[in-house]
Enzyme design. Structure first.
Site, PDB file in Angstrom:
ATOM      1  N   HIS A 151     -12.095 -18.907  21.455  1.00  0.00           N
ATOM      2  CA  HIS A 151     -13.324 -19.830  21.877  1.00  0.00           C
ATOM      3  C   HIS A 151     -14.217 -19.086  22.599  1.00  0.00           C
ATOM      4  O   HIS A 151     -13.930 -18.478  23.769  1.00  0.00           O
ATOM      5  CB  HIS A 151     -12.902 -21.147  22.348  1.00  0.00           C
ATOM      6  CG  HIS A 151     -13.782 -22.020  22.788  1.00  0.00           C
ATOM      7  ND1 HIS A 151     -14.041 -22.438  24.235  1.00  0.00           N
ATOM      8  CD2 HIS A 151     -15.119 -22.287  22.193  1.00  0.00           C
ATOM      9  CE1 HIS A 151     -15.103 -23.165  24.085  1.00  0.00           C
ATOM     10  NE2 HIS A 151     -15.861 -22.988  23.015  1.00  0.00           N
ATOM     11  N   HIS A 196     -23.273 -17.915  26.822  1.00  0.00           N
ATOM     12  CA  HIS A 196     -22.537 -19.081  27.030  1.00  0.00           C
ATOM     13  C   HIS A 196     -23.163 -19.528  28.248  1.00  0.00           C
ATOM     14  O   HIS A 196     -22.304 -19.226  29.404  1.00  0.00           O
ATOM     15  CB  HIS A 196     -21.153 -19.057  26.801  1.00  0.00           C
ATOM     16  CG  HIS A 196     -20.543 -20.288  26.821  1.00  0.00           C
ATOM     17  ND1 HIS A 196     -19.216 -20.552  27.594  1.00  0.00           N
ATOM     18  CD2 HIS A 196     -20.623 -21.521  26.394  1.00  0.00           C
ATOM     19  CE1 HIS A 196     -18.792 -21.697  27.405  1.00  0.00           C
ATOM     20  NE2 HIS A 196     -19.855 -22.175  26.906  1.00  0.00           N
TER      21      HIS A 196
END
Length: 321
Positions: A37, A114
């Site tokens: 992930h 991110h």
């Protein structure tokens, strides 16, 4: 690229090439495949601006607290410790990729993102390609599922980059979804790219995002996560595609506040891993079973080996009914 200081996981660099003919001849969508992930988040740039994927309030707070704010963001933005090559050597074959341009920067350079910016996408792709060139029977999934601050020129740049870096390793999307590892080996295909944006519709080398659903539980509760994973697996049959089970927990604002200094790994991931891994170990691949399973910090419990071993349940003497 900067490397991450971690313990060495078990080497599974050639696990696909080592599968028995009974498994390599099965549809790839029926095999158990380990994934990560936010795969690129092993390094983020604390000196760069906060990414366009963040809400305005986060950007303001980071600006107010400056370096301290970004240090906290880093603790909650990083979901992996292993570099791309280290993940590949550990057996990870699915990569969850989020990308962005840097607003205000000239040109069309694309970075992983991110919360904070990561490495240039090109550097990551080259590292992956180097591994694949040395391991000709390994096949990977690249899932470009979030794009930020990208216009048509940026998408064109990234699509051209993917074709330039991987060349003939790219699997065409007109291949049947029943593709097997043996078929891919015969064609010398090693990369399946899923691109969740309309700009890739005319490119036969990019697979649409609809072919790889990845339901997201969006919870901090491990028990609710397990319930969600079970429910979405039960709905897989009507899709007939690859499937991603995201075995991950997602922090809320109050979660971050409570574990501000500890960060994602120490506050949320480690204490819930036993529950999550118990679910993973109980799974079976095959028709309507698990396919791709993703995790944060894949090296903590040798996640990849656990998922890979599930494929043994598909062998004739352990047939799944």
């Amino acid at each position: 690229m900067k490397t991450a200081a971690v313990t060495s996981p078990v080497c599974n660099a050639d696990w696909m090439g080592s599968l028995s003919p009974a498994l390599s001849s099965m549809p790839l969508k029926h095999l158990a495949v380990p994934g990560s992930h936010d795969s690129f988040s092993f390094w983020v740039d604390e000196k760069a601006p906060v990414g366009p994927d963040q809400a305005p309030v986060v950007k303001r707070l980071a600006g107010f607290f400056r370096s301290l704010g970004k240090k906290v963001m880093k603790k909650w933005s990083m979901t992996q410790n292993l570099t791309f090559r280290e993940q590949l050597e550990a057996g990870i074959r699915y990569f969850d990729l989020r990308v962005s341009s840097k607003p205000g920067e000239r040109g069309h350079e694309i970075y992983f993102i991110h919360g904070l910016f990561g490495h240039k996408v090109r550097d990551g792709l080259l590292e992956i390609d180097s591994f694949l060139s040395a391991h000709s029977k390994e096949v990977i999934f690249l899932d470009f599922n979030h794009h930020y601050a990208m216009g048509e020129a940026h998408h064109s740049y990234l699509l051209s980059m993917l074709q330039e870096v991987f060349g003939r390793k790219l699997c065409r999307r007109d291949c049947e979804e029943e593709i097997t590892l043996e078929y891919l080996w015969q064609k010398k295909y090693q990369v399946i790219v899923f691109y969740h944006h309309s700009s890739a519709e005319s490119c036969p080398l990019m697979w649409p995002g609809t072919k790889i659903p990845a339901p997201w539980a969006n919870t901090t509760d491990a028990c609710k996560l397990i319930q969600f994973l079970e429910t979405t697996l039960g709905e897989r049959a009507r899709c007939g595609t690859f499937h991603v089970s995201q075995a991950i927990l997602t922090p809320r604002v109050k979660t971050i506040v409570r574990g501000l200094i500890k960060g994602l790994r120490n506050y949320l991931v480690e204490r819930n891993l036993p529950t999550i891994m118990t679910w993973v170990k109980a799974q079976k691949p095959g028709v309507n079973g698990v396919n791709i399973i993703t995790s944060d910090f894949v090296e903590l419990v040798d996640f990849a080996s656990t998922v890979i071993k599930l494929n043994n349940l598909l062998l004739p003497d352990k047939a799944i009914t």
